[in-house]
Write a protein that holds these residues in place. Structure first.
Motif, PDB file in Angstrom:
ATOM      1  N   LYS A 196      -0.989  12.523  -2.603  1.00 39.19           N
ATOM      2  CA  LYS A 196      -1.581  11.196  -2.765  1.00 39.19           C
ATOM      3  C   LYS A 196      -0.991  10.393  -3.933  1.00 39.19           C
ATOM      4  O   LYS A 196      -0.703   9.202  -3.759  1.00 39.19           O
ATOM      5  N   PRO A 197      -0.781  10.990  -5.110  1.00 36.19           N
ATOM      6  CA  PRO A 197      -0.190  10.170  -6.188  1.00 36.19           C
ATOM      7  C   PRO A 197       1.176   9.623  -5.798  1.00 36.19           C
ATOM      8  O   PRO A 197       1.492   8.461  -6.055  1.00 36.19           O
ATOM      9  N   GLU A 198       1.983  10.458  -5.126  1.00 39.22           N
ATOM     10  CA  GLU A 198       3.312  10.014  -4.692  1.00 39.22           C
ATOM     11  C   GLU A 198       3.181   8.944  -3.606  1.00 39.22           C
ATOM     12  O   GLU A 198       3.958   7.981  -3.563  1.00 39.22           O
ATOM     13  N   ALA A 199       2.172   9.125  -2.728  1.00 40.77           N
ATOM     14  CA  ALA A 199       1.957   8.139  -1.660  1.00 40.77           C
ATOM     15  C   ALA A 199       1.580   6.776  -2.240  1.00 40.77           C
ATOM     16  O   ALA A 199       2.037   5.734  -1.754  1.00 40.77           O
ATOM     17  N   LEU A 200       0.781   6.789  -3.278  1.00 39.46           N
ATOM     18  CA  LEU A 200       0.389   5.517  -3.917  1.00 39.46           C
ATOM     19  C   LEU A 200       1.619   4.815  -4.496  1.00 39.46           C
ATOM     20  O   LEU A 200       1.799   3.609  -4.325  1.00 39.46           O
ATOM     21  N   ARG A 201       2.455   5.573  -5.170  1.00 39.29           N
ATOM     22  CA  ARG A 201       3.679   4.980  -5.752  1.00 39.29           C
ATOM     23  C   ARG A 201       4.612   4.468  -4.673  1.00 39.29           C
ATOM     24  O   ARG A 201       5.148   3.373  -4.745  1.00 39.29           O
ATOM     25  N   ARG A 202       4.814   5.306  -3.663  1.00 38.70           N
ATOM     26  CA  ARG A 202       5.745   4.941  -2.583  1.00 38.70           C
ATOM     27  C   ARG A 202       5.246   3.702  -1.839  1.00 38.70           C
ATOM     28  O   ARG A 202       6.027   2.803  -1.505  1.00 38.70           O
ATOM     29  N   SER A 203       3.943   3.640  -1.591  1.00 35.22           N
ATOM     30  CA  SER A 203       3.384   2.505  -0.845  1.00 35.22           C
ATOM     31  C   SER A 203       3.531   1.205  -1.613  1.00 35.22           C
ATOM     32  O   SER A 203       3.793   0.151  -1.020  1.00 35.22           O
ATOM     33  N   ALA A 204       3.346   1.273  -2.927  1.00 30.31           N
ATOM     34  CA  ALA A 204       3.449   0.050  -3.730  1.00 30.31           C
ATOM     35  C   ALA A 204       4.861  -0.539  -3.613  1.00 30.31           C
ATOM     36  O   ALA A 204       5.037  -1.757  -3.482  1.00 30.31           O
ATOM     37  N   ILE A 205       5.853   0.344  -3.627  1.00 31.61           N
ATOM     38  CA  ILE A 205       7.249  -0.130  -3.512  1.00 31.61           C
ATOM     39  C   ILE A 205       7.540  -0.598  -2.092  1.00 31.61           C
ATOM     40  O   ILE A 205       8.204  -1.614  -1.875  1.00 31.61           O
ATOM     41  N   PHE A 206       7.023   0.135  -1.121  1.00 29.71           N
ATOM     42  CA  PHE A 206       7.194  -0.273   0.283  1.00 29.71           C
ATOM     43  C   PHE A 206       6.601  -1.661   0.498  1.00 29.71           C
ATOM     44  O   PHE A 206       7.240  -2.532   1.110  1.00 29.71           O
ATOM     45  N   ARG A 207       5.391  -1.880   0.017  1.00 33.58           N
ATOM     46  CA  ARG A 207       4.732  -3.178   0.213  1.00 33.58           C
ATOM     47  C   ARG A 207       5.482  -4.285  -0.511  1.00 33.58           C
ATOM     48  O   ARG A 207       5.740  -5.346   0.038  1.00 33.58           O
ATOM     49  N   ARG A 208       5.833  -4.014  -1.761  1.00 34.94           N
ATOM     50  CA  ARG A 208       6.419  -5.077  -2.595  1.00 34.94           C
ATOM     51  C   ARG A 208       7.846  -5.425  -2.154  1.00 34.94           C
ATOM     52  O   ARG A 208       8.201  -6.596  -2.051  1.00 34.94           O
TER      53      ARG A 208
END
Ligand SMILES: N[C@@H](CCC(=O)N[C@@H](CS)C(=O)NCC(=O)O)C(=O)O
Length: 246
Positions: A127-139
């Protein structure tokens, strides 16, 4: 000849890109693992060890008589030529294939937002990695990919009366347009806040999505039990913590 599609029965996943092409073509096909008598998912992996020269590593794969075709983009290349879902000239065929391969890259990145470390681990274990990855994916990645589609549609020849009713490869719908529809639908499911923020700058992408949705065979398919609902086992998953407007 009836096509046989092999794919996980509970999800849209990558199989959905193939289902959409088969449905738009009005092709005769069996979604083998969804048949009542199917022994479910086990045979999908067995294809890796299957006899024959061309075993598929991972689903989806399509069987047409003696042919076993794996890799989503490869299956669509085959169906596109047989069902008028791709240009007939080489440059056009390559272009549609290029778009589809880019969609495959985008789909993998969407998948990796919730499984950035390994598909074999639970989401909760990364989950911590997913949060980081998602933020970059979205942005970064969502606007980069989606604006690329927008630019292609902007440059495509105009539709009747100078309208913007053209498709990714020009005047005729191709399987890449069906796939873009699926990507937009999936992103709206998984990242509703981010898509709401991005869509005003993507008028042609949104319009192309809507035109695919309204095509008679696609709208009949979407309303049928053959269309599996988005869910948290597929590629596009709705985890509220992974979405934001930026
Ligand atoms: N590049 C392949 C990817 C296939 C793929 O990743 N399939 C998934 C389901 S969507 C799977 O079952 N993978 C099992 C594995 O990779 O071991 C394609 O586009 O068809």
């Amino acid at each position: 000849m009836t096509y046989k599609l092999y794919y996980w029965p509970e999800i849209q996943g990558r199989g959905e890109f193939v289902r959409l092409a088969l449905e738009e073509a009005g092709a005769d096909y069996v979604d083998v693992e969804r048949e009542p008598k199917s022994k479910r998912a086990a045979p999908l992996y067995k294809n890796r060890e299957a006899p024959g020269a061309h075993p598929s590593f991972a689903p989806p794969y399509l069987v047409d008589g003696d042919l076993v075709i794996g890799q989503t983009a490869n299956i669509l290349l085959y169906l596109g030529a047989r069902h008028d879902l791709a240009p007939s000239d080489e440059a056009g065929r390559l272009w549609v294939n290029q778009i589809q391969l880019t969609i495959a890259d985008f789909v993998l990145e969407a998948h990796d937002t919730h499984h950035p470390i390994a598909g074999s681990l639970y989401y909760e274990d990364q989950k911590p990695e997913a949060l980081r990855r998602s933020a970059i994916f979205r942005r970064d990645r969502m606007p980069e990919y989606l604006r690329w589609f927008e630019r292609i549609l902007e440059r495509a020849p105009k539709g009747p009366g100078g309208s913007d009713a053209s498709w990714l490869a020009g005047a005729h719908l191709s399987y890449a347009d069906l796939s873009l529809f699926q990507v937009v639908a999936g992103l709206r499911y998984a990242f509703p806040k981010r898509m709401k923020a991005l869509e005003p700058d993507l008028p042609r992408v949104v319009a192309a999505h809507d035109r695919v949705k309204e095509r008679p065979r696609i709208s009949a398919y979407l309303a049928s039990p053959r269309r599996i609902a988005f869910n948290e086992m597929g590629i596009f998953r709705r985890y509220r913590e992974l979405d934001a407007k930026d």
